[in-house]
Design an enzyme around this catalytic site. Structure first.
Site, PDB file in Angstrom:
ATOM      1  N   LEU A   1       0.859  -1.177   0.000  1.00  0.00           N
ATOM      2  CA  LEU A   1       0.000   0.000   0.000  1.00  0.00           C
ATOM      3  C   LEU A   1       0.896   1.228   0.000  1.00  0.00           C
ATOM      4  O   LEU A   1       1.799   1.349   0.825  1.00  0.00           O
ATOM      5  CB  LEU A   1      -0.920   0.014   1.220  1.00  0.00           C
ATOM      6  CG  LEU A   1      -1.960   1.139   1.266  1.00  0.00           C
ATOM      7  CD1 LEU A   1      -3.241   0.651   1.945  1.00  0.00           C
ATOM      8  CD2 LEU A   1      -1.435   2.385   1.987  1.00  0.00           C
ATOM      9  N   ILE A   2       0.650   2.131  -0.944  1.00  0.00           N
ATOM     10  CA  ILE A   2       1.452   3.344  -1.093  1.00  0.00           C
ATOM     11  C   ILE A   2       0.539   4.545  -0.972  1.00  0.00           C
ATOM     12  O   ILE A   2      -0.487   4.627  -1.655  1.00  0.00           O
ATOM     13  CB  ILE A   2       2.168   3.372  -2.467  1.00  0.00           C
ATOM     14  CG1 ILE A   2       2.955   2.083  -2.689  1.00  0.00           C
ATOM     15  CG2 ILE A   2       3.089   4.583  -2.564  1.00  0.00           C
ATOM     16  CD1 ILE A   2       3.542   1.947  -4.088  1.00  0.00           C
TER      17      ILE A   2
ATOM     18  N   GLY B   1      -0.258   8.724  -1.274  1.00  0.00           N
ATOM     19  CA  GLY B   1       0.155   9.885  -2.051  1.00  0.00           C
ATOM     20  C   GLY B   1       0.657   9.533  -3.439  1.00  0.00           C
ATOM     21  O   GLY B   1       1.762   9.925  -3.826  1.00  0.00           O
TER      22      GLY B   1
ATOM     23  N   SER C   1      -0.810  10.240  -6.526  1.00  0.00           N
ATOM     24  CA  SER C   1      -1.361  10.970  -7.672  1.00  0.00           C
ATOM     25  C   SER C   1      -0.272  11.629  -8.520  1.00  0.00           C
ATOM     26  O   SER C   1      -0.518  11.991  -9.675  1.00  0.00           O
ATOM     27  CB  SER C   1      -2.366  12.030  -7.209  1.00  0.00           C
ATOM     28  OG  SER C   1      -1.738  13.003  -6.391  1.00  0.00           O
ATOM     29  N   SER C   2       0.937  11.773  -7.963  1.00  0.00           N
ATOM     30  CA  SER C   2       2.029  12.422  -8.704  1.00  0.00           C
ATOM     31  C   SER C   2       3.360  12.075  -8.045  1.00  0.00           C
ATOM     32  O   SER C   2       3.417  11.431  -6.993  1.00  0.00           O
ATOM     33  CB  SER C   2       1.837  13.947  -8.742  1.00  0.00           C
ATOM     34  OG  SER C   2       1.918  14.491  -7.427  1.00  0.00           O
TER      35      SER C   2
ATOM     36  N   GLY D   1       5.368   9.089  -5.325  1.00  0.00           N
ATOM     37  CA  GLY D   1       4.342   8.078  -5.080  1.00  0.00           C
ATOM     38  C   GLY D   1       3.863   7.432  -6.363  1.00  0.00           C
ATOM     39  O   GLY D   1       3.729   6.198  -6.447  1.00  0.00           O
TER      40      GLY D   1
ATOM     41  N   SER E   1      12.956  13.107   4.245  1.00  0.00           N
ATOM     42  CA  SER E   1      13.631  14.158   3.490  1.00  0.00           C
ATOM     43  C   SER E   1      14.971  14.417   4.152  1.00  0.00           C
ATOM     44  O   SER E   1      15.149  14.128   5.347  1.00  0.00           O
ATOM     45  CB  SER E   1      12.790  15.442   3.522  1.00  0.00           C
ATOM     46  OG  SER E   1      13.518  16.559   3.058  1.00  0.00           O
TER      47      SER E   1
ATOM     48  N   TYR F   1       7.911  22.340   8.230  1.00  0.00           N
ATOM     49  CA  TYR F   1       8.133  21.132   7.445  1.00  0.00           C
ATOM     50  C   TYR F   1       9.268  20.302   8.035  1.00  0.00           C
ATOM     51  O   TYR F   1       9.142  19.075   8.211  1.00  0.00           O
ATOM     52  CB  TYR F   1       8.449  21.517   6.001  1.00  0.00           C
ATOM     53  CG  TYR F   1       8.736  20.345   5.090  1.00  0.00           C
ATOM     54  CD1 TYR F   1       7.705  19.540   4.633  1.00  0.00           C
ATOM     55  CD2 TYR F   1      10.041  20.044   4.694  1.00  0.00           C
ATOM     56  CE1 TYR F   1       7.955  18.467   3.787  1.00  0.00           C
ATOM     57  CE2 TYR F   1      10.299  18.976   3.860  1.00  0.00           C
ATOM     58  CZ  TYR F   1       9.260  18.190   3.403  1.00  0.00           C
ATOM     59  OH  TYR F   1       9.524  17.124   2.581  1.00  0.00           O
TER      60      TYR F   1
END
Length: 273
Positions: A7-8, A10, A12-13, A16, A134, A147
């Site tokens: 299962l991944i 995010g 849509s772009s 991911g 990150s 962030y």
């Protein structure tokens, strides 16, 4: 034997999307999730072009009910990729605490919601958790206070969870990209319009924007990161920490000497096993 299921979040772009396609190409049954499945067009087109199929499902990482509903529909789960996140540029004096809280909700608590729901199935399958953090989870960066705080939190949480999860047969890894050429950048708000509201911080923000544009002009591709994600999915003994480019390793290396996390994991594993 049926394909293993990942299962991944995010998808849509960006990273991911590329990871979903690459994992399917590697033989995984991919549950590709996103908050709004109306945005699945790019993913489905990329999957068709690659000659693979992915199963698209709705999942909002900030909504525990959405997370539970998605996970409840799965018979088994062999891997979770926490990828969903949102960038944010700002500095404390000029934004509200609620703004900061919203960044934490997506980038930190969203990871926790999904991981907590997935762990029972991952224990059953002796599976793994991969979380995209990150280099901003290693080194705090100007105008990325909220962030980086969220990514620092994810790093600390996963580093602490890893030895505990390992006692139940679950591998935990963090993946630390540097600059990646994806829609993530355009969603952060890196524009000169921000300078008009920056007040006394305008000169510093101008320098930051110039530096950031240059960094992303030489950014790593999502496909390159995805290839390393799939290596982790398929590895017999995945590393705890993976820095995805030479630039990321050089940057994080100014703070980290234990680049693959093995020294810390050897130490903390000894505390629980």
């Amino acid at each position: 034997m049926s394909a293993k299921t990942v299962l991944i979040t995010g998808t849509s772009s960006g990273i991911g999307l590329s990871t979903a396609v690459a994992a399917a190409r590697s033989g995984w049954h991919v549950i590709a999730t996103m908050r709004d499945t109306a945005k699945a067009g790019a993913l489905l087109a990329a999957a068709e072009e690659a000659g693979v199929t992915v199963e698209v499902q709705a999942l909002d990482v900030t909504d525990p009910a959405s997370v539970e509903a998605c996970l409840a529909g799965l018979d088994r789960l062999d891997a979770l990729v926490n990828n969903a996140g949102a960038g944010h540029v700002g500095t404390l004096e000029q934004e509200s605490v609620e703004d900061v809280r919203a960044v934490m909700e997506v980038n930190f608590f969203g990871v926790l919601h999904v991981t907590k729901a997935a762990l029972p199935m991952l224990r059953a399958s002796k599976g793994r958790v991969l979380t995209v953090t990150s280099v901003g989870g290693v080194i705090g960066q100007p105008f990325n206070e909220a962030y980086c705080a969220a990514k620092f939190a994810v790093e600390g949480f996963m580093e602490s969870l890893a030895p505990v999860a390992a006692t139940a047969g679950v591998h935990v890894s963090v993946v630390e990209p540097g600059a990646v050429a994806s829609e993530f950048v355009s969603n952060v708000g890196l524009s000169d319009d921000a300078l008009e509201q920056a007040g006394p911080y305008a000169p510093a923000l101008s320098h930051y924007l110039d530096r950031t544009r240059d960094a992303f002009a030489h950014a790593q591709t999502p496909q390159d990161v995805a290839a390393q994600m799939v290596e982790l999915l398929d590895a017999e003994r995945p590393a705890f920490r993976v820095l995805t480019s030479d630039a990321a390793r050089a940057f994080a290396g100014t703070k980290l000497k234990d680049l693959d996390g093995s020294a810390v994991q050897t130490l903390t594993n000894s505390w629980v096993a």
